[in-house]
Design an enzyme around this catalytic site. Structure first.
Site, mmCIF file in Angstrom:
data_model
loop_
_atom_site.group_PDB
_atom_site.id
_atom_site.type_symbol
_atom_site.label_atom_id
_atom_site.label_comp_id
_atom_site.label_asym_id
_atom_site.label_seq_id
_atom_site.Cartn_x
_atom_site.Cartn_y
_atom_site.Cartn_z
ATOM 1 N N ILE A 44 0.656 -1.158 -0.197
ATOM 2 C CA ILE A 44 0.150 0.024 -0.104
ATOM 3 C C ILE A 44 0.949 1.229 0.066
ATOM 4 C CG2 ILE A 44 -0.161 0.057 2.646
ATOM 5 C CD1 ILE A 44 -3.204 0.945 2.354
ATOM 6 N N ILE B 212 4.588 -1.184 2.800
ATOM 7 C CA ILE B 212 4.485 0.187 2.776
ATOM 8 C C ILE B 212 5.593 0.898 1.625
ATOM 9 C CG2 ILE B 212 4.421 2.714 3.780
ATOM 10 C CD1 ILE B 212 2.581 0.487 5.119
ATOM 11 N N LYS B 213 4.836 1.357 0.552
ATOM 12 C CA LYS B 213 5.439 1.826 -0.667
ATOM 13 C C LYS B 213 5.626 3.191 -0.554
ATOM 14 C CE LYS B 213 4.462 0.379 -5.065
ATOM 15 N NZ LYS B 213 3.483 0.268 -5.906
ATOM 16 N N ILE B 214 7.140 3.596 -0.704
ATOM 17 C CA ILE B 214 7.469 5.079 -0.692
ATOM 18 C C ILE B 214 8.394 4.929 -1.872
ATOM 19 C CG2 ILE B 214 9.190 6.557 0.755
ATOM 20 C CD1 ILE B 214 8.549 4.633 3.156
#
EC number: 2.2.1.2
Length: 360
Positions: A106, A137-139
């Site tokens: 996400i 967690i997409k960064i």
């Protein structure tokens, strides 16, 4: 089990689906892909959720339950619910692979891509909201994203680094990952529980460079940059994670940050529709595919030559492209900017869809 996708999996490639929606989960479609297509993970992005939430009927009941909340809060709750449910579906794979696969991503809000502090804060919020160990967690790998990646890893949160186009930036991503692990170790965290993938974009590189090669009258080099860039990236990955710095972390239980091939749907109809799957095979990598690409490989895909030890070959191709007059650094900067802009535009569509659904 589809034999072609199984062969790809047996060759060491983790097959992740680049798509998610509530309908995929509730219909049993995602479970079927796990069972029949060797799918062991899912990636999402703002564009994917904008498409999913445009079908308001699938989300109407939850919107009613949420009541009088802001559009931003509604988006967080809706997307986190889909990701949480997908995480539960992949939980057996996550457990059996000891965290290696069974992952669902996400993404932080794309408008925060150049704000380190806000990205770090939202990464922690999303991790807490989804509340599943197998979430990533997409960064984005923007310059502001790098310290946010380091801080998020240091907090013990697993990360999918997205929007990587150049090997130069990829090396900085790997450095941020190891710096985060070093801080996590100093804080007494269990490094074996922290995982990460680095999403290296492929087809978008060809799309832009092919356009420039055409203008320079060098069609013989078209369609080669994306895979060549991947070969060089894989060589950098092998070099960095063989380093003494990482070996010290590995001795404390640290995991490799695996390369993930993203943007693997072929955009040029003149190229094989399985190009960015067949030509990027290596043990330990992830290939996240749109369903159309996955179906194409299931139907007629073949395993290409493994990419181990071919970094020099890839660099030679990139050198030829540069010698033809394509400014590669400029291209990679442009692709990063466009990537962020596209996700920002998708986020605006997502906000509009959810706002309209809330009014209804």
């Amino acid at each position: 089990m589809n034999p072609r996708l199984k062969a790809l999996s047996d060759a060491g490639v983790s097959i992740w689906l680049d798509d998610l929606s509530r309908a995929r989960i509730t219909s049993g479609g995602l479970a079927e892909l796990i069972k029949d297509s060797s799918v062991v993970g899912v990636t999402t992005n703002p564009t994917i959720f904008a498409g999913a939430l445009s079908n308001g009927a699938d989300y109407a009941a939850q919107l009613t339950e949420l009541g009088d909340v802001s559009t931003a809060e509604a988006i967080k709750q809706l997307t986190a619910t889909d990701v949480r449910d997908a995480c539960d579906l992949f939980a057996p794979i996550y457990q059996s692979s000891e965290g290696y696969d069974g992952r669902v991503s996400i993404e932080v809000e794309p408008g925060l891509a150049h704000d380190t502090e806000a990205t770090t804060k939202q990464a922690a919020e999303l991790y807490k909201l989804v509340d599943r160990d197998n979430v990533l967690i997409k960064i984005p790998a923007t310059l502001a994203g790098l310290p946010a990646i380091e801080a998020t890893i240091a907090a013990g949160i697993s990360v999918n680094v997205t929007l990587i186009f150049s090997v130069e930036r990829y090396r900085k991503v790997m450095d941020a990952y190891m710096a985060g692990l070093e801080k996590a170790a100093a804080a007494g965290k269990d490094l074996s529980k922290i995982h990460s993938v680095a999403s290296f974009f492929i087809s978008r590189v060809d799309s832009e460079i092919d356009k420039r090669l055409g203008a320079l009258n060098h069609p013989e080099l078209a369609g080669k940059a994306g895979v060549a860039n991947g070969l060089v990236a894989f060589g950098a990955y092998q070099e960095v994670f063989a380093s003494e710095r990482f070996q010290k972390l590995a001795a404390k239980g640290a995991n490799l940050q695996r390369p993930l091939w993203a943007s693997t749907g072929t955009k040029n109809a003149a190229y094989p529709d399985t190009l960015y799957v067949s030509d990027l095979v290596a043990r330990g990598v992830v290939n996240t595919m749109p369903e159309k690409t996955m179906q194409a490989f299931a139907d007629h895909g073949e395993l290409g030559e493994p990419i181990d030890g071919r970094a020099a070959e890839g660099q030679a191709t990139l050198d030829k492209i540069a010698a033809a007059g394509v400014p590669l650094a400029e291209v990679f900067d442009q692709l990063e900017t466009e990537g962020v802009d596209k996700f920002v535009a998708s986020w605006a569509e997502l906000v509009e869809s959810v706002a309209s659904a809330m009014k209804r």
